[in-house]
Enzyme design. Structure first.
Site, PDB file in Angstrom:
ATOM      1  N   ASP A  26       0.825  -1.199   0.000  1.00  0.00           N
ATOM      2  CA  ASP A  26       0.000   0.000   0.000  1.00  0.00           C
ATOM      3  C   ASP A  26       0.864   1.256   0.000  1.00  0.00           C
ATOM      4  O   ASP A  26       1.792   1.381   0.819  1.00  0.00           O
ATOM      5  CB  ASP A  26      -0.904  -0.008   1.240  1.00  0.00           C
ATOM      6  CG  ASP A  26      -1.849   1.156   1.290  1.00  0.00           C
ATOM      7  OD1 ASP A  26      -2.797   1.181   0.486  1.00  0.00           O
ATOM      8  OD2 ASP A  26      -1.640   2.059   2.135  1.00  0.00           O
ATOM      9  N   GLU A  82       1.605  -0.390  -5.037  1.00  0.00           N
ATOM     10  CA  GLU A  82       0.616   0.619  -5.401  1.00  0.00           C
ATOM     11  C   GLU A  82       1.298   1.980  -5.409  1.00  0.00           C
ATOM     12  O   GLU A  82       1.994   2.334  -4.458  1.00  0.00           O
ATOM     13  CB  GLU A  82      -0.538   0.640  -4.391  1.00  0.00           C
ATOM     14  CG  GLU A  82      -1.572   1.729  -4.694  1.00  0.00           C
ATOM     15  CD  GLU A  82      -2.324   2.205  -3.472  1.00  0.00           C
ATOM     16  OE1 GLU A  82      -3.517   2.525  -3.610  1.00  0.00           O
ATOM     17  OE2 GLU A  82      -1.737   2.277  -2.375  1.00  0.00           O
TER      18      GLU A  82
END
Length: 537
Positions: free
Chosen positions: A200, A269
């Site tokens: 993330d 990401e």
């Protein structure tokens, strides 16, 4: 590379709060995932990515981690996770988990110790800074969730950095002990048998050690990528609070750890000033295996934009491996974003085929296989702090996070209790139960297409080259070894026709179960939301 499981894989994202509740508290859990793994396997996907299920006060629904090695009781236990891992592997499904490395919860033991004084063992584990002479924050950095990115801590008489919520303090990756502790936490899960990591906001790990101000961005360039375009965060070029060069060195350390666990893969990401360029930097043989960004998670559904985005990445990252997504837990669902308030099932079928036909791996978000649209969640039912802060212009992320509709009844077979977010009636009408009984449903079309895709290595591993076609026809070739396919999509709700380039002699492949076009007299004719797959001699 083609022998690696993740190369061309279809990865099904599970948002555990909203998948299936087995203990009657209105929130999904790990046993619920275990119970529905046979359903997931029936889709024909290669892996699952599970959003955070770690111990957390849930200020950001698990993306604020208080203990990286513990399962939050809301979701179950470590033993439940081990059962999930075993069952998934028995079904031939790889398991990827979210790792949120750049920040922790403000209730993490590391932060509780760090905030106590300026000279304790973890004093420099977070990003602390003195106020300016007038008491204001150290610089002009902003939080994605609105307002300044600094919060005052009276115990230390300093500010701490939070690129997201104030309850998500940023770790100081300039501290070697933080890097090592982070790698140790990752190793805990890899040693447990996890096959991959979804990382993330991975480019947020390091900050500028000099704490320089971000420069302002002109109004006409304030375009959101993964955040609301009217968010003040868009008013700056974020040169100094993320995407720092030191992060690349840490990515190499992370890759070295993963290489000690053969078969594991990392998917990063990225959200930066130029996310495609950032992805190209971060993905490669000594860094991350794959990367994805928010470029196809926008409102622009045109041939020019999709082709330009993919070609831009291909040029920047010719030897790296992308991963594409058009829906996830952070953005409005694709069929609503690109199809309006009443999207057709034909669009839903087409979108699954489109994203699964680009060069790269794919993330499909739970409910995409049902053609679920964005749920309308009233203000009084909102849970997302992001949406609550920016209401009414931006309604947050709750609309894409509502529970999976397994049946058509009041709680949609999700829970025996009222669910944590309301389930709209149109979602219940599109339940798994209803679509199982309809051979032409989006669900069954998705199953057929994913099985069909696996039979064509050009779609899984092949190179991509776009054809010169006018709006609304997106066309390209996928080539792997001696196999070459022509792929085309009509992005419009009206029929479309375009001339094929000279020399192409396609032989149609009509068993994919979608609305198929045809070639006649050198022209490709596509029905509304139609697709065309053909072999090239």
């Amino acid at each position: 590379m083609t022998t690696q499981w993740w190369h061309g894989a279809v990865i099904y994202q599970i948002y555990p709060r909203s998948f299936l509740d087995t203990d009657g508290d209105g929130v999904g859990d790990l046993p619920g995932i275990v119970e529905k793994l046979d359903y997931v396997a029936s889709l024909g996907v290669d892996a699952i990515w599970i959003s955070p299920f770690f111990k957390s006060p849930m200020a950001d629904f698990g993306y604020d981690i208080a203990d990286y090695r513990a399962v939050d009781p809301l979701f179950g236990s470590l033993e439940d996770f081990d059962r999930l891992l075993d069952k998934a592997h028995g079904l031939g499904i790889r398991v990827m988990i979210d790792q949120v490395l750049s920040h922790t919860s403000s209730e993490h033991a590391w932060f509780l110790e760090s905030r106590e004084s300026r000279d304790n063992p973890k004093a420099d584990w977070y990003v602390w800074a003195d106020p300016q002479p007038d008491g204001t924050p150290p610089n002009n950095w902003l939080s994605i969730f609105g307002g300044v990115a600094w919060k005052w801590e009276p115990r230390r008489e300093q500010y701490y950095l939070h690129n997201f919520l104030a309850a998500q303090p940023d770790l100081n990756f300039h501290c070697p002990d933080v890097q090592q502790a982070t790698l140790d936490n990752v190793d805990f899960w890899l040693a447990r048998g996890v096959d991959g990591l979804r990382l993330d906001a991975i480019n947020f790990c390091f900050h500028d050690a000099q704490l320089r101000d971000n420069p302002p961005k002109p109004a006409h360039l304030r375009v959101g990528r993964g955040f609301s375009a009217d968010n003040p965060y868009a008013y700056q070029y974020h040169h100094y609070n993320n995407t720092r060069p030191e992060t690349l060195v840490f990515m190499e350390q992370l890759r070295a750890l993963m290489d000690r666990h053969p078969g594991s893969a990392a998917l990063g990401e990225f959200s930066s000033e130029d996310s495609l360029a950032t992805m190209a930097e971060y993905v490669g043989d000594t860094r991350l295996h794959m990367g994805y960004s928010f470029e196809l998670l926008t409102d622009d559904f045109t041939v020019a934009y999709i082709r330009g985005t993919v070609e831009n990445l291909e040029a920047k990252m010719p030897h790296g491996w992308p991963c594409w997504a058009i829906s996830n837990h952070d953005v409005q669902r694709a069929v609503t974003r690109w199809g309006g308030a009443d999207p057709s099932d034909d669009l839903a079928r087409q979108l699954v085929a489109l994203v699964c036909s680009l060069r790269g791996s794919v993330c499909l978000y739970q409910g995409e296989e049902l053609g679920l649209g964005e749920a309308e969640v009233p203000f009084e039912s909102l849970q997302d702090p992001y949406g609550i802060s920016f209401w009414p212009k931006f309604k947050g992320r709750d609309g894409c996070r509502t529970p999976m509709p397994w049946t058509g009844d009041g709680q949609a077979g999700f829970s025996a209790a009222p669910p944590w977010l309301p389930i709209p009636a149109d979602h219940r009408a599109r339940s798994v139960q209803a679509q199982e009984a309809d051979d032409n449903s989006v669900l069954n079309a998705t199953r057929r297409f994913l099985r069909w895709r696996k039979q064509h290595l050009a779609l899984v591993h092949g190179d991509i080259a776009f054809l010169e076609t006018p709006e609304p026809v997106l066309a390209f070739t996928r080539t792997h070894g001696e196999q070459s396919l022509l792929v085309a999509f009509n992005l419009s709700a009206d029929a479309a026709t375009c001339a094929l380039p000279g020399g192409l002699s396609p032989a149609p492949l009509d068993d994919h179960g979608l609305l198929a076009g045809h070639v006649q007299a050198g022209h490709l004719h596509l029905p509304p939301r139609g697709v065309y797959y053909a072999t090239l001699g």
